[in-house]
Design a protein around this motif. Sequence first.
Motif, PDB file in Angstrom:
ATOM      1  N   PHE A  33       0.804  -1.431  -0.130  1.00 22.13           N
ATOM      2  CA  PHE A  33       0.086   0.012   0.016  1.00 22.13           C
ATOM      3  C   PHE A  33       1.008   1.161  -0.084  1.00 22.13           C
ATOM      4  N   MET A  34       1.879   1.418   0.823  1.00 20.60           N
ATOM      5  CA  MET A  34       2.817   2.447   0.775  1.00 20.60           C
ATOM      6  C   MET A  34       3.554   2.631  -0.546  1.00 20.60           C
ATOM      7  N   ALA A  35       3.772   1.644  -1.131  1.00 24.50           N
ATOM      8  CA  ALA A  35       4.423   1.630  -2.649  1.00 24.50           C
ATOM      9  C   ALA A  35       3.335   2.109  -3.786  1.00 24.50           C
ATOM     10  N   ASP A  36       2.165   1.833  -3.314  1.00 18.59           N
ATOM     11  CA  ASP A  36       1.228   2.322  -4.317  1.00 18.59           C
ATOM     12  C   ASP A  36       0.851   3.832  -4.481  1.00 18.59           C
ATOM     13  N   PRO A  37       1.208   4.340  -5.544  1.00 17.90           N
ATOM     14  CA  PRO A  37       1.144   5.877  -5.686  1.00 17.90           C
ATOM     15  C   PRO A  37      -0.521   6.298  -5.660  1.00 17.90           C
ATOM     16  N   THR A  38      -1.395   5.246  -6.002  1.00 17.53           N
ATOM     17  CA  THR A  38      -2.683   5.834  -5.867  1.00 17.53           C
ATOM     18  C   THR A  38      -3.194   5.702  -4.360  1.00 17.53           C
ATOM     19  N   ILE A  46      -5.466   1.429  10.362  1.00 16.17           N
ATOM     20  CA  ILE A  46      -5.956  -0.017  10.942  1.00 16.17           C
ATOM     21  C   ILE A  46      -6.712   0.395  12.114  1.00 16.17           C
ATOM     22  N   ASN A  47      -8.039   0.145  11.877  1.00 18.42           N
ATOM     23  CA  ASN A  47      -8.894   0.025  13.189  1.00 18.42           C
ATOM     24  C   ASN A  47      -8.928  -1.075  14.111  1.00 18.42           C
ATOM     25  N   SER A  48      -8.567  -2.364  13.434  1.00 12.90           N
ATOM     26  CA  SER A  48      -8.197  -3.382  14.171  1.00 12.90           C
ATOM     27  C   SER A  48      -7.419  -4.304  13.111  1.00 12.90           C
ATOM     28  N   PRO A  49      -6.860  -5.567  13.652  1.00 11.00           N
ATOM     29  CA  PRO A  49      -6.026  -6.309  12.644  1.00 11.00           C
ATOM     30  C   PRO A  49      -6.912  -6.909  11.732  1.00 11.00           C
ATOM     31  N   GLU A  50      -8.108  -6.928  11.746  1.00  9.88           N
ATOM     32  CA  GLU A  50      -9.051  -7.743  10.516  1.00  9.88           C
ATOM     33  C   GLU A  50      -9.478  -6.338   9.728  1.00  9.88           C
ATOM     34  N   ARG A  51      -9.479  -5.446  10.117  1.00 14.63           N
ATOM     35  CA  ARG A  51     -10.232  -4.214   9.494  1.00 14.63           C
ATOM     36  C   ARG A  51      -9.191  -2.931   9.131  1.00 14.63           C
ATOM     37  N   ILE A  52      -8.561  -3.147   7.985  1.00 15.22           N
ATOM     38  CA  ILE A  52      -7.543  -2.410   7.525  1.00 15.22           C
ATOM     39  C   ILE A  52      -8.044  -1.499   6.164  1.00 15.22           C
ATOM     40  N   PHE A  53      -7.918  -0.202   6.200  1.00 18.50           N
ATOM     41  CA  PHE A  53      -8.482   0.418   4.961  1.00 18.50           C
ATOM     42  C   PHE A  53      -7.433   1.288   4.631  1.00 18.50           C
ATOM     43  N   SER A  82      -8.141   8.619  -4.048  1.00 15.46           N
ATOM     44  CA  SER A  82      -8.825   9.898  -4.663  1.00 15.46           C
ATOM     45  C   SER A  82     -10.135  10.342  -3.733  1.00 15.46           C
ATOM     46  N   GLY A  83      -9.735  10.411  -2.288  1.00 12.78           N
ATOM     47  CA  GLY A  83     -10.295  10.747  -1.292  1.00 12.78           C
ATOM     48  C   GLY A  83     -11.373   9.837  -0.743  1.00 12.78           C
ATOM     49  N   ARG A  84     -11.609   8.638  -1.205  1.00 13.52           N
ATOM     50  CA  ARG A  84     -12.670   7.761  -0.748  1.00 13.52           C
ATOM     51  C   ARG A  84     -11.893   6.466  -0.154  1.00 13.52           C
ATOM     52  N   SER A  85     -12.614   6.042   0.814  1.00  9.12           N
ATOM     53  CA  SER A  85     -11.934   5.149   1.733  1.00  9.12           C
ATOM     54  C   SER A  85     -12.458   3.575   1.305  1.00  9.12           C
ATOM     55  N   GLU A  86     -11.664   2.517   1.273  1.00  8.76           N
ATOM     56  CA  GLU A  86     -11.645   1.064   0.815  1.00  8.76           C
ATOM     57  C   GLU A  86     -11.234   0.386   1.851  1.00  8.76           C
ATOM     58  N   LEU A  87     -12.040  -0.687   2.175  1.00  9.51           N
ATOM     59  CA  LEU A  87     -11.885  -1.689   3.032  1.00  9.51           C
ATOM     60  C   LEU A  87     -10.851  -3.008   2.111  1.00  9.51           C
ATOM     61  N   THR A  88      -9.756  -3.098   2.813  1.00 10.25           N
ATOM     62  CA  THR A  88      -8.606  -3.914   2.107  1.00 10.25           C
ATOM     63  C   THR A  88      -9.023  -5.448   2.514  1.00 10.25           C
ATOM     64  N   MET A  89      -8.298  -6.385   1.980  1.00 10.34           N
ATOM     65  CA  MET A  89      -8.512  -7.763   2.274  1.00 10.34           C
ATOM     66  C   MET A  89      -7.275  -8.265   3.124  1.00 10.34           C
ATOM     67  N   LEU A  90      -6.613  -7.322   3.339  1.00 10.56           N
ATOM     68  CA  LEU A  90      -5.578  -7.810   4.267  1.00 10.56           C
ATOM     69  C   LEU A  90      -5.827  -7.917   5.767  1.00 10.56           C
ATOM     70  N   LEU A  91      -5.490  -9.093   6.103  1.00  5.44           N
ATOM     71  CA  LEU A  91      -5.716  -9.261   7.654  1.00  5.44           C
ATOM     72  C   LEU A  91      -4.137  -9.789   8.528  1.00  5.44           C
ATOM     73  N   LEU A  92      -4.311  -8.973   9.543  1.00  6.74           N
ATOM     74  CA  LEU A  92      -2.975  -9.161  10.279  1.00  6.74           C
ATOM     75  C   LEU A  92      -3.418  -9.542  11.789  1.00  6.74           C
ATOM     76  N   SER A  93      -2.399  -9.823  12.489  1.00  4.18           N
ATOM     77  CA  SER A  93      -2.674 -10.311  14.047  1.00  4.18           C
ATOM     78  C   SER A  93      -2.349  -9.105  14.994  1.00  4.18           C
ATOM     79  N   ALA A  94      -2.894  -9.259  16.176  1.00  2.00           N
ATOM     80  CA  ALA A  94      -2.447  -7.883  16.968  1.00  2.00           C
ATOM     81  C   ALA A  94      -0.902  -7.947  17.254  1.00  2.00           C
ATOM     82  N   GLU A  95      -0.300  -9.131  16.942  1.00  2.00           N
ATOM     83  CA  GLU A  95       1.185  -9.124  17.288  1.00  2.00           C
ATOM     84  C   GLU A  95       1.610  -8.441  16.020  1.00  2.00           C
ATOM     85  N   GLN A  96       1.447  -8.755  15.002  1.00  2.13           N
ATOM     86  CA  GLN A  96       1.946  -8.036  13.585  1.00  2.13           C
ATOM     87  C   GLN A  96       1.566  -6.336  13.973  1.00  2.13           C
TER      88      GLN A  96
END
Length: 372
Positions: free
Chosen positions: A42-47, A53-60, A64-78
Amino acid sequence: MRNRFVHRFFEGQITKRTANYLRYMSETEIDATNVFGPLAAFMADPTVEEVWINSPERIFVARSGRSELTMLLLSAEQVRNLVERLLLWSGRRLDLSVPFVDARLPDGSRLHVAIPEITPQHWAVNIRKHLLQKISLAQLAERDVMTFEMAEMLRRSVSAGINILVSGGTQAGKTTMLNALVSAIPVAERVITIEEVFELAPQLPDVIAMQTRSANLQGEGEISLRRLIKESLRMRPSRIVVGEVRESEALDLLIALNSGLPGMGTLHANSARDAIAKLQILPLLAGENISHRFIAPTIASSIDLIVHVTLDRYGVRRVSEIAAVTGRVENLNPEVDSLYTWHSESGSYVRGLGSVPHPEKFAALEFELAHR
């Protein structure tokens, strides 16, 4: 686990590790994978403008000014490991007594973290990227942020030493606009930038950047924006730029600008007139001896232009208004005239009846350019 991390991080057990990491980062090219770990793509993506991160399972992410929920899932440790790695680079503090932190990252992005008990359960992480740090006013006009006529007027105003306040909401593009304005300052001038966290990147040869510092574990050593503004006046500035005015530092900025020193800053507000109204309130936080009778004429003589930027529901950022402070005060309110206003119905700007103040500064600029 959280308590163990906080204790280990801030009781001095990894001081050497921090130093080694900073040395490594300064001597090698930044690898986004090493710094941002699972967020590297995501950091390398120029768009992508922002990642949170709202929670390890909810990463946005925001595009273009609009939010998107990603498919990335992390653990609390990560998530905790990611924050630890980012804070190692920044040197900023996060613990139970100060459960949130603002920090600058290696690529210039801005990190904000809040931990329980401020948040109910999970660590809340925001990383705001600065994709347009090196953009000019003309390039903003090319992106339809404003017209070329407006961009040229702002460029000439900066060159003439007009004091400019950029207002707008969160993510409206205030820092981007301020960066473009600062980069239009003549190269012969010495610029001092003052921020809570380094975000500005002026394309100028003579720049000193300063940022605030939080108190240490003993509650000592805090450096506020007010202190930095006062110190900047001793550093032979041609201009001072305050990244964002939030509280009583508004008083120090107004006093500095009222002394004849040109400058700029940003402010959260809903409109250009609301920005002036808010600027009348913030200095009152400095103490009971400050009154509206002092603040209103000070604003009228210190602020010249307000550039108001907005982010609409379609994710479009633009300058919605440029207004001029006339220098007159009526009923303890500085008078504001509109120069340009965006009308969404017609999809164009309407020229107001106001004019840019201080024509003598523009005349002096023309004389200087003609005799070079």
